[in-house]
Design an enzyme around this catalytic site. Structure first.
Site, short mmCIF file in Angstrom:
data_model
loop_
_atom_site.label_atom_id
_atom_site.label_comp_id
_atom_site.label_asym_id
_atom_site.label_seq_id
_atom_site.Cartn_x
_atom_site.Cartn_y
_atom_site.Cartn_z
CB CYS A 8 -0.98 -0.01 1.17
SG CYS A 8 -0.26 0.23 2.81
CG ASN A 11 4.55 -1.63 5.09
OD1 ASN A 11 5.64 -1.89 5.58
ND2 ASN A 11 3.62 -2.56 4.96
CG ASP A 123 -5.14 4.86 3.03
OD1 ASP A 123 -5.15 4.46 4.22
OD2 ASP A 123 -4.15 5.38 2.50
#
Length: 152
Positions: A8, A11, A123
């Protein structure tokens, strides 16, 4: 040995959540000796930082620890080291390609590409919704594990 790297942006949220959820799944299935599982970031912003408190809290509800995990960055040589580089969203995929210096849509995929509803994983750094992210990651990891054992 199947080598999987979850990736991602930083992290600290999605990729370590995926790493530890998947480790837990393969352990429950008695398959842990068949895998190397890790996670990394496409950016340098969080390198050396521990897993985000929201991710840690959400995984603790499931009895999953992230102890000892600190953010690391994806490196070009990781392409050769791992069998699967699984990004959380389309932006991650673009950055993975930039870092590894090539496009490989077989080896580099979004985690949810293994599900019936391919999409990005939001996210939680921005959304604050660690439950939604967790649910998407579980769905993706279950589908990925099923894919691996139907394909092999």
């Amino acid at each position: 040995m199947i080598k999987v790297l979850f990736i991602c942006h930083g992290n600290i949220c999605r990729s370590p959540m995926s790493e530890f959820v998947f480790k837990n799944m393969v352990k429950k299935e008695g398959l842990e000796d068949q895998f190397i599982i890790a996670s990394s970031a496409t950016s340098t912003e969080e390198i050396g930082n521990p897993v985000h408190p929201g991710t840690r809290k959400r995984l603790q509800k499931e009895g999953i620890s992230t102890s000892g995990k600190y953010a690391v960055q994806l490196r070009k040589e990781d392409y050769d080291k791992y069998d699967y580089l699984l990004g959380m969203d389309s932006y991650n995929i673009k950055n993975i390609y930039r870092i590894i210096g090539k496009e490989d849509p077989v080896k580099v995929r979004r985690l949810l590409s293994f599900t019936d509803r391919e999409r990005d994983i939001a996210d939680p750094w921005y959304s604050g919704n660690f439950d939604e992210t967790y649910n998407d990651i579980v769905e993706g990891c279950e589908a990925f594990l099923k894919y691996l054992y139907l394909e092999t």
